[in-house]
Structure formats: structure tokens, C-alpha cells
Write an enzyme that holds these catalytic residues in place. Structure first.
Site, PDB file in Angstrom:
ATOM      1  N   CYS A 171      34.583 -45.007  27.069  1.00 15.89           N
ATOM      2  CA  CYS A 171      35.448 -46.020  27.615  1.00 15.89           C
ATOM      3  C   CYS A 171      35.845 -45.586  29.019  1.00 15.89           C
ATOM      4  O   CYS A 171      36.590 -44.617  29.180  1.00 15.89           O
ATOM      5  CB  CYS A 171      36.665 -46.103  26.698  1.00 15.89           C
ATOM      6  SG  CYS A 171      37.911 -47.167  27.294  1.00 15.89           S
ATOM      7  N   GLY A 172      35.313 -46.241  30.021  1.00 19.30           N
ATOM      8  CA  GLY A 172      35.490 -45.811  31.410  1.00 19.30           C
ATOM      9  C   GLY A 172      36.905 -46.014  31.926  1.00 19.30           C
ATOM     10  O   GLY A 172      37.519 -45.100  32.482  1.00 19.30           O
ATOM     11  N   ASN A 173      37.456 -47.209  31.755  1.00 22.98           N
ATOM     12  CA  ASN A 173      38.841 -47.431  32.188  1.00 22.98           C
ATOM     13  C   ASN A 173      39.784 -46.604  31.327  1.00 22.98           C
ATOM     14  O   ASN A 173      40.799 -46.099  31.800  1.00 22.98           O
ATOM     15  CB  ASN A 173      39.213 -48.911  32.055  1.00 22.98           C
ATOM     16  CG  ASN A 173      38.563 -49.754  33.130  1.00 22.98           C
ATOM     17  OD1 ASN A 173      38.479 -49.340  34.268  1.00 22.98           O
ATOM     18  ND2 ASN A 173      38.087 -50.926  32.759  1.00 22.98           N
ATOM     19  N   GLU A 200      33.201 -57.849  26.202  1.00 29.11           N
ATOM     20  CA  GLU A 200      33.087 -56.517  25.607  1.00 29.11           C
ATOM     21  C   GLU A 200      32.838 -56.573  24.112  1.00 29.11           C
ATOM     22  O   GLU A 200      33.493 -57.333  23.396  1.00 29.11           O
ATOM     23  CB  GLU A 200      34.371 -55.721  25.844  1.00 29.11           C
ATOM     24  CG  GLU A 200      34.398 -55.041  27.182  1.00 29.11           C
ATOM     25  CD  GLU A 200      35.543 -54.054  27.274  1.00 29.11           C
ATOM     26  OE1 GLU A 200      35.839 -53.346  26.287  1.00 29.11           O
ATOM     27  OE2 GLU A 200      36.160 -54.008  28.349  1.00 29.11           O
ATOM     28  N   GLY A 218      30.991 -50.666  31.998  1.00 29.48           N
ATOM     29  CA  GLY A 218      30.209 -51.841  32.401  1.00 29.48           C
ATOM     30  C   GLY A 218      29.954 -51.877  33.899  1.00 29.48           C
ATOM     31  O   GLY A 218      28.859 -52.236  34.351  1.00 29.48           O
TER      32      GLY A 218
HETATM   33  O1  ZDP Z   1      31.442 -50.229  24.005  1.00 24.00           O
HETATM   34  C1  ZDP Z   1      32.423 -50.862  23.588  1.00 24.00           C
HETATM   35  O2  ZDP Z   1      32.517 -51.203  22.401  1.00 24.00           O
HETATM   36  C2  ZDP Z   1      33.536 -51.203  24.591  1.00 24.00           C
HETATM   37  N1  ZDP Z   1      34.332 -52.289  24.113  1.00 24.00           N
HETATM   38  C3  ZDP Z   1      34.345 -49.938  24.779  1.00 24.00           C
HETATM   39  C4  ZDP Z   1      35.390 -50.065  25.825  1.00 24.00           C
HETATM   40  C5  ZDP Z   1      34.809 -49.994  27.222  1.00 24.00           C
HETATM   41  C6  ZDP Z   1      35.874 -50.065  28.291  1.00 24.00           C
HETATM   42  N2  ZDP Z   1      36.278 -51.398  28.580  1.00 24.00           N
HETATM   43  C7  ZDP Z   1      35.425 -49.399  29.581  1.00 24.00           C
HETATM   44  O3  ZDP Z   1      36.180 -49.518  30.538  1.00 24.00           O
HETATM   45  O4  ZDP Z   1      34.419 -48.710  29.630  1.00 24.00           O
HETATM   46  C8  ZDP Z   1      37.081 -49.374  27.888  1.00 24.00           C
END
Ligand code: ZDP
Length: 280
Positions: free
Chosen positions: A75-77, A214, A226
Site C-alpha cells: 500500500c503506497g499511500n 481499487e 497505482g
Molecule cells: O491492492 C489492493 O488491494 C489495494 N486496494 C491496496 C491499497 C493500495 C493503496 N491505495 C496504495 O496507495 O497503494 C493503499
């Protein structure tokens, strides 16, 4: 026992952060996470993130539950938020660079003096089996491959940042009906682990606009993994520079895909909102 939490967001992608340093098991179950993330019946968030004890020499382990209770690899954010959260917990002991164990490998966020967090997101994975997707043979890359979704043919490029991403370049992101098309990508049989889906409009080779559906969370205001996957897809298809700004509904992330190391760096904000107690 009430559980203390702190709410953070990274460009409006919001998370409930929990201090889980005393145990390697999350103190909240996936079912409880669904309720906590609900915007009417709970605190409201796109996911719940746990700061757990480190493994294999890392400072911490990060785990996250999406708002539907599923568990993504990365999860990047969220990891930018986690970096600020643990620095706050550690107070005067805080470091500026952390090594975090995740299901997508070791990820390193750096707290910069300007308040932004720069994250070494590691190396993207491009083979169909690594995404995973059946859109190409297992050991082939998925670049500009056609897929039929919602009675339309889309040309997609797939990238794993530990979690799966399907990127499609369009003329006008505002014209995409995310609520209709997004779930059909997410649950398409070509993606056995489901997928995150990004719709991208190239403004210049170093500036793109992105809207995201997502996996496990639906429409969100930003997605860090993303944005990284998008710049990789843009470079692979000749649309983007290796250093590109990605504008999301919640704001802008700076992404750099290093030609030398092959690693991706993501820079953006993380903001504390409030602290509270969950009482059952
Ligand atoms: O891969 C998934 O199931 C995403 N929903 C994870 C969360 C990704 C997120 N929005 C990001 O910022 O990378 C936190």
C-alpha cells in the site's frame, strides 16, 4: 480493552493506523476492519494498517486490511502514513529512514525535512504470472494487450508493485464511469487475484492524470502503488518519462523509475487527522 487508533490520509486515501508493536497478530480482525472502515457505521477509511514488530532485521512489519476485509500485499499511500505514525510513536527516538517488512518485500520510507515522505518502492514485476493475469503466457510481459470489459475492447498494460495493477490509457479520464467499469475489471476472470485498475490521461510525457478503482476498496482519491505502476506502464508503452508527476483526485505524487537500479521512488504527503478510541 479499548484500542487506540490514529487516522491519517495520503492525498485523501485514508487509513486507520493501529500501534500493534506488542504482538505479531493484528488486534483487529478483517471483519472488524470492514465495520471500522464504513463511512456511516464506523470511523470511515479505505483501509486499516497495523504497525507490527519487524522481521528479518527490519524496523517494523506493515499489514493492511482493505475496506472489504481483504488483505493486499502493499500500500503506497499507506506506507507514507505508516512512516509518520511510527515516527510519532517513537518521538525523540524517531529515525528518518525506516525499513519495513511487507508481503511485497522490504520497502523503505524516508521522512524528509519538507514534511514529504519519499519511498523506495522496490522493483516492479512485469511477467503475467507475477501480476497474476492470464492475458499473456506466464513468462511474457503484458504490454498493450486487448481485453473485453463492459462491451468494449480496452488496451491494457499490467504491472505488479507487489499488488496487481491493470493500466489503461484513455483520451479523457473524466468520461470514465468508474463505478460501472471498475468492478468489471476487478472481477474479470483474467485476474485470479482480482486487480486494481487505473485509467490514465497523458497531459505531457512528464505529467499524467489518473483515476483509480481499487481492488477491495472501490473508488479512492489516490493510490500510491497505482501511481508507480502507471509510470512503469507509461515508460513501457513510450508515453511517459521515467520521472513523471501523477495527478490523482486527491493531489499529485512524484514518481521516478530509476534506469540504473530499476527501483521506483514515490514522493508525496502523509497527514495525521485525529486520534480516538475504539470501544467494543
Ligand atoms: O491492492 C489492493 O488491494 C489495494 N486496494 C491496496 C491499497 C493500495 C493503496 N491505495 C496504495 O496507495 O497503494 C493503499
Amino acid at each position: 480493552m479499548p484500542i487506540e487508533f490514529t487516522k491519517y490520509h495520503g492525498l485523501g486515501n485514508d487509513f486507520i493506523l493501529i500501534d500493534n508493536r506488542h504482538s505479531s497478530e493484528p488486534v483487529v480482525t478483517p471483519e472488524q476492519a470492514v465495520v471500522l472502515c464504513d463511512r456511516h457505521f464506523g470511523i470511515g477509511a479505505d483501509g486499516v494498517i497495523f504497525a507490527l514488530p519487524g522481521q528479518n532485521g527490519t524496523d517494523y512489519t506493515m499489514r493492511i486490511f482493505n475496506s472489504d476485509g481483504s488483505e493486499p500485499e502493499m500500500c503506497g499511500n499507506g506506507i507514507r502514513c505508516l512512516a509518520k505514525f511510527i515516527a510519532d510513536l517513537e518521538g525523540s527516538e524517531a529515525k528518518t529512514l525506516y525499513r519495513i517488512h511487507t508481503a511485497a518485500g522490504v520497502i523503505s520510507p524516508e521522512l524528509r525535512s519538507d514534511g514529504q515522505v519519499k519511498v523506495d518502492m522496490g522493483v516492479p514485476r512485469l511477467l503475467a504470472a507475477e501480476i497474476p493475469t492470464t492475458l499473456a503466457p506466464p513468462d511474457a510481459k503484458v504490454i498493450d494487450v486487448a481485453i473485453a470489459v463492459a462491451d468494449k475492447s480496452w488496451s491494457v498494460t499490467c504491472v505488479s508493485m507487489g499488488n496487481p495493477h491493470c493500466i489503461t490509457f484513455v483520451d479523457d479520464v473524466s468520461a470514465i464511469d468508474l463505478e460501472t467499469v471498475g468492478p468489471q475489471f476487478e472481477h474479470h476472470p483474467a485476474f485470479p487475484q482480482r486487480t486494481n485498475t487505473e485509467f490514465i490521461q497523458v497531459i505531457r510525457s512528464d505529467y499524467v492524470k489518473m483515476r483509480v478503482w481499487e481492488r477491495g476498496a472501490g473508488v479512492t482519491l489516490a493510490c500510491g502503488t497505482g501511481a508507480c505502476a502507471t509510470v512503469v506502464a507509461g515508460v513501457l508503452t513510450g508515453k511517459c518519462d521515467r520521472t513523471t508527476a501523477v495527478e490523482l483526485p486527491g493531489g499529485v505524487l512524484q514518481i521516478e523509475w530509476s534506469e540504473v537500479s530499476g527501483r521506483i521512488y514515490m514522493t508525496g504527503p502523509a497527514q495525521r487527522v485525529f486520534t480516538g478510541l475504539i470501544s467494543h
